[in-house]
Design a protein around this motif. Structure first.
Motif, mmCIF file in Angstrom:
data_model
loop_
_atom_site.group_PDB
_atom_site.id
_atom_site.type_symbol
_atom_site.label_atom_id
_atom_site.label_comp_id
_atom_site.label_asym_id
_atom_site.label_seq_id
_atom_site.Cartn_x
_atom_site.Cartn_y
_atom_site.Cartn_z
ATOM 1 N N ARG A 31 -8.701 1.722 1.754
ATOM 2 C CA ARG A 31 -7.941 1.829 0.498
ATOM 3 C C ARG A 31 -6.624 1.066 0.593
ATOM 4 O O ARG A 31 -5.595 1.500 0.097
ATOM 5 N N ASP A 32 -6.692 -0.074 1.236
ATOM 6 C CA ASP A 32 -5.532 -0.961 1.333
ATOM 7 C C ASP A 32 -5.800 -2.167 0.434
ATOM 8 O O ASP A 32 -6.115 -3.262 0.889
ATOM 9 N N TRP A 33 -5.678 -1.959 -0.863
ATOM 10 C CA TRP A 33 -5.988 -3.006 -1.825
ATOM 11 C C TRP A 33 -5.095 -4.238 -1.671
ATOM 12 O O TRP A 33 -5.580 -5.361 -1.806
ATOM 13 N N ARG A 82 0.846 -1.194 0.000
ATOM 14 C CA ARG A 82 0.000 0.000 0.000
ATOM 15 C C ARG A 82 0.878 1.239 0.000
ATOM 16 O O ARG A 82 1.826 1.362 0.779
ATOM 17 N N PHE A 124 -10.986 -2.427 0.614
ATOM 18 C CA PHE A 124 -11.024 -1.884 -0.740
ATOM 19 C C PHE A 124 -11.688 -0.509 -0.807
ATOM 20 O O PHE A 124 -11.229 0.361 -1.549
ATOM 21 N N LEU A 125 -12.752 -0.292 -0.035
ATOM 22 C CA LEU A 125 -13.548 0.920 -0.185
ATOM 23 C C LEU A 125 -13.280 1.974 0.870
ATOM 24 O O LEU A 125 -13.455 3.168 0.598
ATOM 25 N N THR A 126 -12.882 1.563 2.067
ATOM 26 C CA THR A 126 -12.695 2.524 3.160
ATOM 27 C C THR A 126 -11.224 2.769 3.459
ATOM 28 O O THR A 126 -10.749 3.912 3.405
ATOM 29 N N GLY A 149 -2.596 5.790 -0.170
ATOM 30 C CA GLY A 149 -3.640 4.863 -0.551
ATOM 31 C C GLY A 149 -3.453 4.215 -1.906
ATOM 32 O O GLY A 149 -4.289 3.416 -2.320
#
Length: 303
Positions: free
Chosen positions: A267-269, A57, A263-265, A61
């Motif tokens: 942002r740690d894909w 990450r 993924f959405l909050t 983000g």
């Protein structure tokens, strides 16, 4: 005569080879759209998620594509392992609830007169005509403090103050069981319908009591349907996230919610991808257990 016979056999062989080649070309054209669809929207995303799970990450983000195992090591933190364990436990309880209520219903439908079976099966399929999110909101209207159930009970004088039936683990399991109930009933119905009634009559003639007939004849013969239904309920329960969000509030966190939040909050894909890969591995393990349990004879031969 022998040379003519060899020539005729060669001609027949060439025609058969040509026919097989044309059939292969036709089959390739037939399955090519499905193959393209699966590669584009299934294989490529899986490869992307797998590669992303080894990335890092970024500071703001983003994603830095440098190889690391930190995301997988991080998942084994007690916090995330506890979320995984609670997810498995809730999925198991939901599966048991669906099985306890689904087996009698499937048995009644399978043994009902044929003219009523389609109607009873329609009662299972009809909820699918409505979006699952809308059906979840309907449960919220029923279970909330000012909802229909509490309002009726208060007006009847049954209770003096409203029940707290929403935003807890019980409400989450109710929503999950309601959503996945048809996935339990349909495999059970297919398995029970194929059950030979003569076997049950033979067991009764030999002096077996109803519960003995069920335990030693009905249940073993319908076990493939039981295993298939449990698998179809257990695995989706691990991935559903909107029902725990809506009916559990912030009190219930499942592995699906954890992945969605990454993924959405957060942002740690990369970490969300690693958690997704681990969940897929668990899913494959359950599928292998299903195959080895006799749910699919062809699958057992492959293994």
């Amino acid at each position: 005569m022998s040379s003519k016979s060899n020539l005729s056999q060669t001609a027949v062989s060439k025609r058969l080879h040509s026919q097989r080649f044309r059939n292969l070309i036709g089959l390739s054209w037939t399955i090519s759209p499905v193959t393209f669809w699966m590669i584009l929207f299934f294989v490529f995303p899986l490869i992307f998620i797998f590669m992303m799970s080894f990335a890092v990450r970024g500071l703001y983000g983003g994603v830095e594509y440098s190889f690391t195992l930190e995301n997988y090591v991080r998942f084994f933190d007690p916090l995330y392992l506890n979320i995984l364990w609670e997810s498995i436990l809730i999925a198991a309880l939901t599966t048991v609830i669906c099985l306890v209520f689904g087996y009698p219903f499937a048995y009644i439908v399978a043994r009902a007169p044929r003219k009523y079976r389609n109607i009873l099966l329609m009662l299972i399929v009809v909820p699918f005509w409505t979006n699952s999110l809308i059906r979840t909101y309907a449960w919220i209207v029923l279970l909330r403090t000012e909802g229909v159930i509490n309002t009726v009970l208060l007006q009847l004088g049954v209770i003096s103050e409203p029940f707290e039936m929403l935003y807890n683990t019980g409400a989450v399991m109710v929503g999950l069981a309601y959503t996945l109930f048809p996935f339990m009933v349909l495999p059970l119905y297919a398995s029970i319908e194929k059950l030979d009634q003569n076997l049950l009559e033979a067991a009764s003639d030999l002096g077996a009591k109803p519960w003995q007939t069920f335990a030693k004849v009905t249940l073993p013969l319908t076990m493939p349907g039981v295993v298939a239904g449990c698998l179809l309920v257990f695995i989706p329960t691990l991935g559903l996230f909107f029902i725990p969000d809506l009916m559990g509030g912030s009190k219930t966190m499942l592995i699906g919610n954890l992945i969605r939040n990454q993924f959405l909050t957060a942002r740690d894909w990369p970490f969300g991808s690693a958690a997704s890969v681990i969940l897929m591995i668990l899913t494959l393990i359950f599928v292998l257990i299903y195959l080895r349990s006799g749910g699919d004879k062809k699958g057992m031969e492959v293994l």
